[in-house]
Design a protein around this motif. Structure first.
Motif, PDB file in Angstrom:
ATOM      1  N   PHE A 270      92.754  18.448  22.599  1.00 13.97           N
ATOM      2  CA  PHE A 270      91.367  18.735  22.960  1.00 13.97           C
ATOM      3  C   PHE A 270      91.137  18.556  24.453  1.00 13.97           C
ATOM      4  CE2 PHE A 270      91.502  17.354  18.570  1.00 13.97           C
ATOM      5  CZ  PHE A 270      90.760  18.338  17.930  1.00 13.97           C
ATOM      6  N   VAL A 271      90.281  19.401  24.983  1.00 17.05           N
ATOM      7  CA  VAL A 271      89.816  19.273  26.357  1.00 17.05           C
ATOM      8  C   VAL A 271      88.291  19.356  26.312  1.00 17.05           C
ATOM      9  CG1 VAL A 271      90.060  21.769  26.775  1.00 17.05           C
ATOM     10  CG2 VAL A 271      89.956  20.171  28.717  1.00 17.05           C
ATOM     11  N   THR A 272      87.638  18.445  27.034  1.00 17.89           N
ATOM     12  CA  THR A 272      86.182  18.356  26.993  1.00 17.89           C
ATOM     13  C   THR A 272      85.578  18.783  28.327  1.00 17.89           C
ATOM     14  OG1 THR A 272      86.201  16.593  25.343  1.00 17.89           O
ATOM     15  CG2 THR A 272      84.222  16.796  26.692  1.00 17.89           C
ATOM     16  N   VAL A 273      84.567  19.621  28.227  1.00 17.75           N
ATOM     17  CA  VAL A 273      83.758  19.994  29.391  1.00 17.75           C
ATOM     18  C   VAL A 273      82.398  19.332  29.203  1.00 17.75           C
ATOM     19  CG1 VAL A 273      82.666  21.878  30.659  1.00 17.75           C
ATOM     20  CG2 VAL A 273      84.947  22.201  29.650  1.00 17.75           C
ATOM     21  N   PRO A 274      82.102  18.254  29.932  1.00 22.84           N
ATOM     22  CA  PRO A 274      80.805  17.597  29.785  1.00 22.84           C
ATOM     23  C   PRO A 274      79.681  18.494  30.298  1.00 22.84           C
ATOM     24  CG  PRO A 274      82.396  16.194  30.933  1.00 22.84           C
ATOM     25  CD  PRO A 274      82.973  17.562  30.891  1.00 22.84           C
ATOM     26  N   GLU A 275      78.483  18.246  29.826  1.00 20.09           N
ATOM     27  CA  GLU A 275      77.323  18.972  30.330  1.00 20.09           C
ATOM     28  C   GLU A 275      77.199  18.742  31.834  1.00 20.09           C
ATOM     29  OE1 GLU A 275      74.305  17.229  27.940  1.00 20.09           O
ATOM     30  OE2 GLU A 275      74.508  18.705  26.332  1.00 20.09           O
ATOM     31  N   GLY A 276      76.976  19.832  32.554  1.00 20.80           N
ATOM     32  CA  GLY A 276      76.782  19.714  33.990  1.00 20.80           C
ATOM     33  C   GLY A 276      78.066  19.638  34.796  1.00 20.80           C
ATOM     34  N   LEU A 277      79.217  19.932  34.189  1.00 17.32           N
ATOM     35  CA  LEU A 277      80.467  19.939  34.958  1.00 17.32           C
ATOM     36  C   LEU A 277      80.575  21.276  35.688  1.00 17.32           C
ATOM     37  CD1 LEU A 277      82.996  18.041  35.309  1.00 17.32           C
ATOM     38  CD2 LEU A 277      84.180  19.645  33.791  1.00 17.32           C
ATOM     39  N   PRO A 278      80.652  21.273  37.009  1.00 16.02           N
ATOM     40  CA  PRO A 278      80.726  22.541  37.738  1.00 16.02           C
ATOM     41  C   PRO A 278      82.062  23.244  37.499  1.00 16.02           C
ATOM     42  CG  PRO A 278      81.041  20.710  39.235  1.00 16.02           C
ATOM     43  CD  PRO A 278      80.673  20.103  37.914  1.00 16.02           C
TER      44      PRO A 278
ATOM     45  N   MET B 154      85.439  22.004  38.784  1.00 12.21           N
ATOM     46  CA  MET B 154      86.003  20.868  38.062  1.00 12.21           C
ATOM     47  C   MET B 154      86.492  21.273  36.673  1.00 12.21           C
ATOM     48  SD  MET B 154      83.447  17.830  39.385  1.00 12.21           S
ATOM     49  CE  MET B 154      84.464  16.483  38.780  1.00 12.21           C
ATOM     50  N   VAL B 155      85.912  22.312  36.098  1.00  6.50           N
ATOM     51  CA  VAL B 155      86.471  22.879  34.870  1.00  6.50           C
ATOM     52  C   VAL B 155      87.868  23.419  35.176  1.00  6.50           C
ATOM     53  CG1 VAL B 155      86.268  24.690  33.121  1.00  6.50           C
ATOM     54  CG2 VAL B 155      84.227  23.469  33.895  1.00  6.50           C
ATOM     55  N   TYR B 156      87.988  24.136  36.274  1.00  8.50           N
ATOM     56  CA  TYR B 156      89.277  24.663  36.718  1.00  8.50           C
ATOM     57  C   TYR B 156      90.288  23.543  36.906  1.00  8.50           C
ATOM     58  CZ  TYR B 156      92.707  26.289  40.164  1.00  8.50           C
ATOM     59  OH  TYR B 156      93.879  26.549  40.845  1.00  8.50           O
ATOM     60  N   GLU B 157      89.896  22.496  37.612  1.00  9.79           N
ATOM     61  CA  GLU B 157      90.815  21.386  37.881  1.00  9.79           C
ATOM     62  C   GLU B 157      91.221  20.694  36.586  1.00  9.79           C
ATOM     63  OE1 GLU B 157      89.158  20.292  42.370  1.00  9.79           O
ATOM     64  OE2 GLU B 157      88.647  19.020  40.660  1.00  9.79           O
ATOM     65  N   ARG B 158      90.294  20.576  35.650  1.00  8.61           N
ATOM     66  CA  ARG B 158      90.593  19.916  34.378  1.00  8.61           C
ATOM     67  C   ARG B 158      91.615  20.728  33.578  1.00  8.61           C
ATOM     68  NH1 ARG B 158      86.152  16.448  31.245  1.00  8.61           N
ATOM     69  NH2 ARG B 158      86.132  15.677  33.373  1.00  8.61           N
ATOM     70  N   LEU B 159      91.453  22.032  33.546  1.00  7.33           N
ATOM     71  CA  LEU B 159      92.399  22.876  32.809  1.00  7.33           C
ATOM     72  C   LEU B 159      93.759  22.920  33.510  1.00  7.33           C
ATOM     73  CD1 LEU B 159      90.118  25.855  31.735  1.00  7.33           C
ATOM     74  CD2 LEU B 159      91.108  24.108  30.255  1.00  7.33           C
ATOM     75  N   MET B 160      93.756  22.991  34.824  1.00  2.00           N
ATOM     76  CA  MET B 160      95.027  23.040  35.550  1.00  2.00           C
ATOM     77  C   MET B 160      95.790  21.723  35.446  1.00  2.00           C
ATOM     78  SD  MET B 160      95.376  26.103  36.579  1.00  2.00           S
ATOM     79  CE  MET B 160      96.888  25.823  37.510  1.00  2.00           C
ATOM     80  N   ALA B 161      95.079  20.620  35.230  1.00  2.00           N
ATOM     81  CA  ALA B 161      95.724  19.306  35.122  1.00  2.00           C
ATOM     82  C   ALA B 161      96.295  19.057  33.737  1.00  2.00           C
ATOM     83  CB  ALA B 161      94.736  18.204  35.475  1.00  2.00           C
ATOM     84  N   GLU B 162      95.968  19.911  32.768  1.00  2.00           N
ATOM     85  CA  GLU B 162      96.460  19.724  31.404  1.00  2.00           C
ATOM     86  C   GLU B 162      97.880  20.283  31.301  1.00  2.00           C
ATOM     87  OE1 GLU B 162      97.459  18.592  28.348  1.00  2.00           O
ATOM     88  OE2 GLU B 162      95.337  18.054  28.480  1.00  2.00           O
ATOM     89  N   ASP B 163      98.856  19.367  31.266  1.00  2.00           N
ATOM     90  CA  ASP B 163     100.272  19.755  31.318  1.00  2.00           C
ATOM     91  C   ASP B 163     100.732  20.564  30.110  1.00  2.00           C
ATOM     92  OD1 ASP B 163     100.517  18.460  33.734  1.00  2.00           O
ATOM     93  OD2 ASP B 163     101.268  16.591  32.850  1.00  2.00           O
ATOM     94  N   LEU B 164     100.039  20.457  29.000  1.00  2.00           N
ATOM     95  CA  LEU B 164     100.485  21.138  27.789  1.00  2.00           C
ATOM     96  C   LEU B 164     100.006  22.587  27.722  1.00  2.00           C
ATOM     97  CD1 LEU B 164     100.018  18.279  25.168  1.00  2.00           C
ATOM     98  CD2 LEU B 164     102.063  18.923  26.445  1.00  2.00           C
ATOM     99  N   LEU B 165      99.189  22.993  28.688  1.00  2.00           N
ATOM    100  CA  LEU B 165      98.776  24.387  28.790  1.00  2.00           C
ATOM    101  C   LEU B 165      99.665  25.112  29.788  1.00  2.00           C
ATOM    102  CD1 LEU B 165      94.894  23.948  28.863  1.00  2.00           C
ATOM    103  CD2 LEU B 165      96.271  24.830  26.966  1.00  2.00           C
ATOM    104  N   THR B 166      99.655  26.433  29.728  1.00  2.00           N
ATOM    105  CA  THR B 166     100.522  27.222  30.599  1.00  2.00           C
ATOM    106  C   THR B 166      99.716  28.279  31.348  1.00  2.00           C
ATOM    107  OG1 THR B 166     101.008  28.838  28.849  1.00  2.00           O
ATOM    108  CG2 THR B 166     102.466  26.924  29.021  1.00  2.00           C
ATOM    109  N   GLY B 167     100.291  28.766  32.437  1.00  2.00           N
ATOM    110  CA  GLY B 167      99.705  29.878  33.157  1.00  2.00           C
ATOM    111  C   GLY B 167      98.645  29.476  34.163  1.00  2.00           C
ATOM    112  N   GLU B 168      98.253  30.449  34.971  1.00  2.00           N
ATOM    113  CA  GLU B 168      97.255  30.242  36.009  1.00  2.00           C
ATOM    114  C   GLU B 168      95.912  30.834  35.589  1.00  2.00           C
ATOM    115  OE1 GLU B 168      97.734  28.682  39.016  1.00  2.00           O
ATOM    116  OE2 GLU B 168      99.754  28.141  38.338  1.00  2.00           O
ATOM    117  N   ILE B 169      94.846  30.305  36.164  1.00  2.00           N
ATOM    118  CA  ILE B 169      93.501  30.856  35.968  1.00  2.00           C
ATOM    119  C   ILE B 169      92.778  30.813  37.304  1.00  2.00           C
ATOM    120  CG2 ILE B 169      93.184  30.316  33.515  1.00  2.00           C
ATOM    121  CD1 ILE B 169      91.666  27.764  34.447  1.00  2.00           C
ATOM    122  N   PRO B 170      91.796  31.676  37.487  1.00  2.00           N
ATOM    123  CA  PRO B 170      90.919  31.530  38.656  1.00  2.00           C
ATOM    124  C   PRO B 170      89.836  30.510  38.347  1.00  2.00           C
ATOM    125  CG  PRO B 170      90.259  33.437  37.385  1.00  2.00           C
ATOM    126  CD  PRO B 170      91.478  32.864  36.685  1.00  2.00           C
ATOM    127  N   VAL B 171      89.113  30.090  39.362  1.00  2.00           N
ATOM    128  CA  VAL B 171      87.922  29.264  39.124  1.00  2.00           C
ATOM    129  C   VAL B 171      86.913  30.142  38.387  1.00  2.00           C
ATOM    130  CG1 VAL B 171      86.038  27.958  40.170  1.00  2.00           C
ATOM    131  CG2 VAL B 171      88.333  27.874  41.181  1.00  2.00           C
TER     132      VAL B 171
END
Length: 324
Positions: A109-117, A120-137
């Motif tokens: 699970f990955v959580t996006v709290p209310e009000g997370l810009p 920081m959503v981008y940084e949270r997903l990029m920091a998740e080692d078990l996911l793969t690939g690139e995304i834009p902000v």
């Protein structure tokens, strides 16, 4: 004597066959080589033959060929599923196959709290080692705050797409339920105003009141004067970490609501369901001003004189706390 010898040979053969059958059956229902609880990934599109080879390569079964033969004879014909599975210690080949066919895929699970810009959503997903690939902000305001499940090896793009689809689905559901005579006339502006409400109060019970106040300002053509809109162009929504400077209050840009009338050009964060709902059905209030009240909430006022008195109380409280 010959007859007794023949009977003895038959008994031996029967015993051999019985032992062989027991060995063959134990190779399916007896323990495999899973010595401890082990996570195993079935790649998307894998055949059972490929999975058997992978099990052998990882030392979880003795032989892929033996596994496949017994699976054909004793296993069900149900298809195997892709994903990550937990194979318990001592699992048999039969249990392993059943796990791939009918077991629960391990979700994380990955959580996006209310009000997370979005940065920081981008940084949270990029920091998740078990996911793969690139995304834009992602576009600001395009992600619905919530907790999302994912599987090991899933792409970040797929997870982000679910987050954005959730926002689109929620907006499609919420917009038709909007109240009459609200301050916005389209979904985009509703998200923008909701993002301001989201950043202006962390107190759930205040959301509708804050939404009502800003709705009044929008309708009256007043400056919104929302501090978070000053910060957004500087940090993209991350905490500023210091007091806002006078030069920043006076800055002219597409977000600063101290120097422009109306809404910013876009959202300043990803608002949650409650903030969006508050904008679509705000409190009926005459308030047009607010200031912190020292309890985590705000003191609301209809007139500037009343507001100035509330501000004076807030400054006095801050002085008592040694903050000024």
């Amino acid at each position: 004597m010959k007859k007794a010898g023949a009977l003895g040979l038959g008994a031996v053969l029967a015993l051999v066959l019985l032992i062989g059958a027991a060995w063959f059956l134990s190779g399916w229902w007896g323990a495999a080589d899973v010595e401890e609880d082990t996570n195993f990934i079935v790649p998307s599109g894998s055949t059972l033959t490929a999975v058997a080879a992978k099990l052998e390569d990882e030392g979880l079964i003795a032989s892929a060929d033996s596994f496949l033969l017994r699976a054909k004879l004793f296993g069900s014909g149900d298809p195997i599923k892709a994903g990550e599975f937990l194979l318990p210690a001592g699992a048999s080949p039969a249990t392993i196959l059943d796990t791939f066919q009918n077991g629960e895929v391990i979700n994380r699970f990955v959580t996006v709290p209310e009000g997370l810009p979005s940065i920081m959503v981008y940084e949270r997903l990029m920091a998740e080692d078990l996911l793969t690939g690139e995304i834009p902000v992602p576009a600001e305001g395009s992600v619905l705050p919530d907790t999302y499940s994912f599987e090991r090896g899933e792409t970040r793009a797929a997870v982000l797409a679910r987050m954005q689809a959730a926002m689109q689905n929620y907006l499609a559901e919420a917009w038709p339920k909007r109240g009459p005579d609200i301050a916005v006339d389209n979904i985009k502006d509703a998200v923008i105003l909701a993002s301001i409400v989201e950043k202006e109060t962390g107190v759930a019970r205040e959301r509708k009141m804050v939404a009502g106040l800003y709705s009044n300002r929008v309708k009256d053509g007043m400056l919104l004067q929302a501090d978070p809109t000053i910060i957004y162009p500087i940090t993209k929504g991350k905490p500023l970490g210091r007091r806002i400077r006078q030069s920043e209050i006076a800055a002219i840009n597409d977000y600063n609501t101290y120097t422009m009338v109306g809404l910013p050009k876009g959202p300043i964060t990803n608002p949650g369901r409650e903030s969006i709902a508050a904008v679509l059905n705000p409190a009926k209030t005459t308030a047009r001003y607010m200031v912190a009240d020292g309890t985590g909430g705000h003191a609301f006022a209809e007139t500037l004189d009343e507001h100035n008195r509330n501000v004076a109380k807030w400054f006095e409280l801050r002085r008592q706390r040694g903050e000024m």
